[in-house]
Design a protein around this motif. Sequence first.
Motif, PDB file in Angstrom:
ATOM      1  N   LYS A 226      -3.823  24.900 -21.250  1.00 26.04           N
ATOM      2  CA  LYS A 226      -2.934  24.587 -21.697  1.00 26.04           C
ATOM      3  C   LYS A 226      -2.791  26.310 -22.227  1.00 26.04           C
ATOM      4  O   LYS A 226      -3.136  27.371 -22.098  1.00 26.04           O
ATOM      5  N   GLY A 227      -1.687  26.407 -23.549  1.00 28.07           N
ATOM      6  CA  GLY A 227      -2.022  27.758 -23.967  1.00 28.07           C
ATOM      7  C   GLY A 227      -0.447  27.508 -24.950  1.00 28.07           C
ATOM      8  O   GLY A 227       0.672  26.825 -25.294  1.00 28.07           O
ATOM      9  N   THR A 228       0.028  28.979 -26.042  1.00 24.89           N
ATOM     10  CA  THR A 228       0.873  29.274 -26.602  1.00 24.89           C
ATOM     11  C   THR A 228       2.048  29.758 -25.985  1.00 24.89           C
ATOM     12  O   THR A 228       1.579  31.776 -25.719  1.00 24.89           O
ATOM     13  N   VAL A 229       2.972  30.229 -25.945  1.00 27.27           N
ATOM     14  CA  VAL A 229       4.177  31.412 -25.350  1.00 27.27           C
ATOM     15  C   VAL A 229       4.655  31.644 -27.464  1.00 27.27           C
ATOM     16  O   VAL A 229       5.240  31.098 -27.559  1.00 27.27           O
ATOM     17  N   LEU A 230       4.413  33.177 -27.505  1.00 26.46           N
ATOM     18  CA  LEU A 230       4.814  33.380 -28.655  1.00 26.46           C
ATOM     19  C   LEU A 230       5.234  35.254 -28.606  1.00 26.46           C
ATOM     20  O   LEU A 230       6.757  35.783 -26.937  1.00 26.46           O
ATOM     21  N   ASP A 231       6.597  35.311 -29.388  1.00 22.49           N
ATOM     22  CA  ASP A 231       7.700  36.732 -29.348  1.00 22.49           C
ATOM     23  C   ASP A 231       6.886  37.838 -30.444  1.00 22.49           C
ATOM     24  O   ASP A 231       5.354  38.054 -30.030  1.00 22.49           O
ATOM     25  N   SER A 232       7.629  39.040 -29.882  1.00 21.34           N
ATOM     26  CA  SER A 232       6.317  40.098 -30.343  1.00 21.34           C
ATOM     27  C   SER A 232       5.728  40.563 -32.154  1.00 21.34           C
ATOM     28  O   SER A 232       5.084  40.858 -32.281  1.00 21.34           O
ATOM     29  N   ASN A 233       6.427  39.503 -32.771  1.00 23.65           N
ATOM     30  CA  ASN A 233       6.222  39.028 -34.239  1.00 23.65           C
ATOM     31  C   ASN A 233       5.405  38.248 -34.205  1.00 23.65           C
ATOM     32  O   ASN A 233       4.769  37.299 -35.359  1.00 23.65           O
ATOM     33  N   ASN A 234       4.938  37.588 -33.106  1.00 21.69           N
ATOM     34  CA  ASN A 234       3.728  36.695 -32.907  1.00 21.69           C
ATOM     35  C   ASN A 234       4.686  34.835 -33.199  1.00 21.69           C
ATOM     36  O   ASN A 234       3.611  34.243 -34.033  1.00 21.69           O
TER      37      ASN A 234
ATOM     38  N   GLY B 279       5.959  26.241 -28.984  1.00 26.52           N
ATOM     39  CA  GLY B 279       5.906  27.251 -27.957  1.00 26.52           C
ATOM     40  C   GLY B 279       4.117  26.708 -26.944  1.00 26.52           C
ATOM     41  O   GLY B 279       4.472  27.663 -27.014  1.00 26.52           O
ATOM     42  N   THR B 280       3.958  25.724 -27.412  1.00 26.57           N
ATOM     43  CA  THR B 280       3.305  24.764 -26.616  1.00 26.57           C
ATOM     44  C   THR B 280       2.789  25.021 -25.534  1.00 26.57           C
ATOM     45  O   THR B 280       4.381  23.721 -25.064  1.00 26.57           O
ATOM     46  N   PHE B 281       2.311  24.798 -24.627  1.00 22.45           N
ATOM     47  CA  PHE B 281       2.659  23.959 -22.850  1.00 22.45           C
ATOM     48  C   PHE B 281       1.208  23.820 -22.673  1.00 22.45           C
ATOM     49  O   PHE B 281       0.132  23.862 -22.952  1.00 22.45           O
ATOM     50  N   ASN B 282       0.909  22.722 -22.188  1.00 22.91           N
ATOM     51  CA  ASN B 282       0.015  21.991 -21.522  1.00 22.91           C
ATOM     52  C   ASN B 282      -0.382  20.928 -20.242  1.00 22.91           C
ATOM     53  O   ASN B 282       0.305  20.716 -19.954  1.00 22.91           O
ATOM     54  N   PHE B 283      -1.125  21.658 -18.983  1.00 20.67           N
ATOM     55  CA  PHE B 283      -0.877  20.589 -17.864  1.00 20.67           C
ATOM     56  C   PHE B 283      -2.385  20.350 -17.710  1.00 20.67           C
ATOM     57  O   PHE B 283      -3.552  20.879 -18.155  1.00 20.67           O
ATOM     58  N   SER B 284      -2.138  19.420 -16.800  1.00 15.87           N
ATOM     59  CA  SER B 284      -2.773  18.423 -15.853  1.00 15.87           C
ATOM     60  C   SER B 284      -3.242  19.555 -14.589  1.00 15.87           C
ATOM     61  O   SER B 284      -2.189  18.288 -14.143  1.00 15.87           O
ATOM     62  N   VAL B 285      -3.973  19.538 -14.148  1.00 12.81           N
ATOM     63  CA  VAL B 285      -3.880  20.056 -12.713  1.00 12.81           C
ATOM     64  C   VAL B 285      -5.153  20.234 -12.380  1.00 12.81           C
ATOM     65  O   VAL B 285      -6.863  20.112 -13.177  1.00 12.81           O
ATOM     66  N   PRO B 286      -5.297  20.547 -10.906  1.00 13.86           N
ATOM     67  CA  PRO B 286      -6.579  20.170 -10.098  1.00 13.86           C
ATOM     68  C   PRO B 286      -7.477  21.776 -10.276  1.00 13.86           C
ATOM     69  O   PRO B 286      -6.953  22.397 -10.791  1.00 13.86           O
ATOM     70  N   ALA B 287      -8.926  21.667  -9.872  1.00 17.42           N
ATOM     71  CA  ALA B 287      -9.513  22.951 -10.873  1.00 17.42           C
ATOM     72  C   ALA B 287      -9.048  23.744  -9.401  1.00 17.42           C
ATOM     73  O   ALA B 287      -8.639  23.498  -7.885  1.00 17.42           O
ATOM     74  N   GLY B 288      -9.006  24.612  -9.506  1.00 13.86           N
ATOM     75  CA  GLY B 288      -8.769  25.888  -8.522  1.00 13.86           C
ATOM     76  C   GLY B 288      -8.136  26.960  -9.505  1.00 13.86           C
ATOM     77  O   GLY B 288      -8.622  27.433 -10.411  1.00 13.86           O
ATOM     78  N   ASN B 289      -7.813  28.461  -8.799  1.00 13.52           N
ATOM     79  CA  ASN B 289      -7.367  29.118  -8.783  1.00 13.52           C
ATOM     80  C   ASN B 289      -5.444  29.231  -8.960  1.00 13.52           C
ATOM     81  O   ASN B 289      -5.208  28.276  -8.400  1.00 13.52           O
ATOM     82  N   TYR B 290      -5.313  30.221 -10.060  1.00 10.18           N
ATOM     83  CA  TYR B 290      -4.000  29.557 -10.304  1.00 10.18           C
ATOM     84  C   TYR B 290      -3.266  31.447 -10.949  1.00 10.18           C
ATOM     85  O   TYR B 290      -3.564  31.836 -11.182  1.00 10.18           O
TER      86      TYR B 290
ATOM     87  N   LYS C  72      -7.893  25.528 -20.257  1.00  7.37           N
ATOM     88  CA  LYS C  72      -8.185  26.683 -20.448  1.00  7.37           C
ATOM     89  C   LYS C  72      -7.050  27.625 -20.910  1.00  7.37           C
ATOM     90  O   LYS C  72      -5.765  26.479 -20.534  1.00  7.37           O
ATOM     91  N   SER C  73      -7.645  27.964 -22.072  1.00  9.94           N
ATOM     92  CA  SER C  73      -6.748  28.607 -23.228  1.00  9.94           C
ATOM     93  C   SER C  73      -5.544  29.942 -22.495  1.00  9.94           C
ATOM     94  O   SER C  73      -6.836  30.820 -22.733  1.00  9.94           O
ATOM     95  N   LEU C  74      -4.349  29.767 -22.622  1.00  6.58           N
ATOM     96  CA  LEU C  74      -3.726  31.200 -22.276  1.00  6.58           C
ATOM     97  C   LEU C  74      -2.654  31.665 -23.021  1.00  6.58           C
ATOM     98  O   LEU C  74      -1.982  30.100 -24.103  1.00  6.58           O
ATOM     99  N   THR C  75      -2.899  32.395 -23.854  1.00  4.75           N
ATOM    100  CA  THR C  75      -1.804  33.084 -25.011  1.00  4.75           C
ATOM    101  C   THR C  75      -0.756  34.137 -23.987  1.00  4.75           C
ATOM    102  O   THR C  75      -1.063  35.321 -23.969  1.00  4.75           O
ATOM    103  N   VAL C  76      -0.104  33.372 -24.317  1.00  2.11           N
ATOM    104  CA  VAL C  76       1.960  35.052 -23.388  1.00  2.11           C
ATOM    105  C   VAL C  76       2.640  35.895 -24.706  1.00  2.11           C
ATOM    106  O   VAL C  76       3.237  34.788 -25.733  1.00  2.11           O
ATOM    107  N   LYS C  77       3.020  36.725 -24.826  1.00  5.07           N
ATOM    108  CA  LYS C  77       3.698  37.624 -25.447  1.00  5.07           C
ATOM    109  C   LYS C  77       4.679  37.762 -24.796  1.00  5.07           C
ATOM    110  O   LYS C  77       4.286  38.623 -23.834  1.00  5.07           O
TER     111      LYS C  77
END
Length: 715
Positions: free
Chosen positions: A17-25, A52-63, A92-97
């Motif tokens: 899961k995570g959040t997608v932001l612009d350059s001004n957060n 700005g959030t997303f949330n995936f349920s996935v099998p364990a692994g490399n992505y 796994k938490s991801l923050t993307v700008k």
Amino acid sequence: MKTASDTSVQIAHATAKGTVLDSNNLAIAGAVVHIFSKDTGVSVSQTTLSDGTFNFSVPAGNYTAEFFPPHNRTDLAKPSPISFSVQSGETKSLTVKFSVPTKVISGRAQFSNGIAVTDANISVYNSVSGQSMRIKTDSNGNYQFKAGPGKWIVNILPVEPSAAKWRAEGFGQEAIFSEDATAENRILNFPVSSALSKVMVTTVDQNNAPVSDAGVVLDAAGVIQTSVTQNIFREWRKSDGSGLAHFFAPQGVYFIRAFLPSESGFINPEEQKIEIGSAQDKSVKIVFRKKETITTVEITGKVKLDDGRPVDAVVWGWSQKGLSVETRANSSGEFRFTIPPNDRWSFGAGKEVGGFPYKSNQIIIDVFNAPVAIHLVLKRFGETALAPSVSVEQSATQKIIAQTQDGAKVTVPPSATAQTGNVSVDIKPTIEAPSQAASKVVSTVYEITVRDQVGQQIKQLQEEIEIVLPYDLNQLKAQGVTEDTIVPSFFDETTGTWVKLDNFIVDKEKKVIVAKVKHLTRFAIVAAADVVPPSPPTNVVAANLSGGSVRLSWLNPIADFHHAKIYRSTVQGELGSVIYHEVIGNSAVDGKGLVNGVAYYYLIRAVDSAGNESTNTTQITVVAVGTSSAVGTFAKNLRFGDKNDDVKALQEFLITEGVYPEALVTGYFGLLTRAAAIKFQEKYRADILTPLGLTDGTGFVGPSTRVKINAILSN
């Protein structure tokens, strides 16, 4: 959304899961997040929510996670993909700008006299982020992009290639920026050539009546040209109701080929060569003839796997005069063509077997007035299985991304299908597609389909979609091809023609071709076919050895040689079966299934790196002497240090399997024999080692290994 990768067999045990932001957060709603696992084939996408959030349920692994800005937002620079791993039960938490584009690519497209080119599309592509954009030149021929950091590939193409009276000169250009946020500018101008000639091709039948819907190719390379580049002039048209197809081309020498599917009843005409001057109109007539109106020769044949089983493979043929044919063998492996005589033909076949691609060498035959029988033997094409098919179902109003485990990818923008409700995007990798004159298929073929919510296929799209075609350098090298000579193409089903794509970029860093298309069919990478067979082996000698085996020796050609291939038959004049697919040296021993007193006819051919076989037909004859009923049956275990006739038989067998290049038949089970036995066990790992819980060969020829050997010998 549903994908073939994450329904039924994949169980979600982790969260990304995570959040997608612009350059001004600030949160970015409507961004598309796509995550993909090369290991499991999981390919799923989501659109970020209002926060700005997303949330995936996935099998364990490399992505790998890829992030796309909301549709039609050009004020955001696409970030580079993120690779991550997630364990079972882990979140796994991801923050993307997304950053603001601070780099500018601009320039002008103009003719040599300075007049602006106003009907050009300028496209840019960034290898690291995978972002691509396109813009049309304005009334002054100018263009401008706001871009992110890194290297950008910039190309120019007519808005309507079939109607444009100009062509770009040379390859695309590059703009390279620093990786920081510093403002930078790069000016890339595009000179184009306008001195084009009009070529009018009329397709008619033998009665001079127009033939409509024929595929016509105007090509700067002829059938026998063995090397081309991606920017070669190669254009395709379909003849209209009057049988007319027109082209605009620079002065030079060209080759015209025309195609209709075999079910039309017509024989495709020979390639025609023309020469045109500057601003000169040229008219050419192409004549299709019905099969019953011309002299033809019957070509019959069989397709077998390398273990001797017949198979219903796709079979194709093409000639040095530019003709082509295609069919599918029946369940007994039998096929039949009727073709014009007095031409040199190349025949090949392909089939998916057990998830792996199998392909034959190119058999080159000089066809005159007598019927010809040929045998095509399929062997595994590379060591990697074909990627599983992928199907993604999603709302037509959202960006849809489908990706296979080998890296092929389709990205469909919102509303490109002009549909409401859900649509499905399918990618099916296959090997079953024909090679043609000047278009030898050198990659996996990808059949791409889009269907609406009631299952109807959508072939024409309202907007361009992006297709990514991967390629393998080792696979290209094995076929005598380089990445500078590959040409991405689509197969036009209505005319049975491979057609060069107009809008594409070759990304040599990622080893992919990125193309934009508005129609769907089969897509592949093709190259000019090497149609020159190697010289045949010389000084061929056959001699009887003790134990009933036969030693063959010869001299290989000095140039254009990759390996030798050996056929054996009990009927003079027939090829028989392949007993050695690939011999690198200049000798081999045959001790497999020989019967005392029987005459055997051997034919040794040279094969070049493109898969062409030499055309020699002269066989050498030897009568088997001293064979034993014990040869071909292994009833006792064999191990390092043994010395007896059973070891001799084992060594002869290992030679035929191509795992014992030293080919020393001594009867002693030494280090070389042990190494060959290990290679054999690992060659058939699934049958010999896996049932025993092993992954590596041992060299001990025990019950499991003997069962496999005896099964092969029984065939």
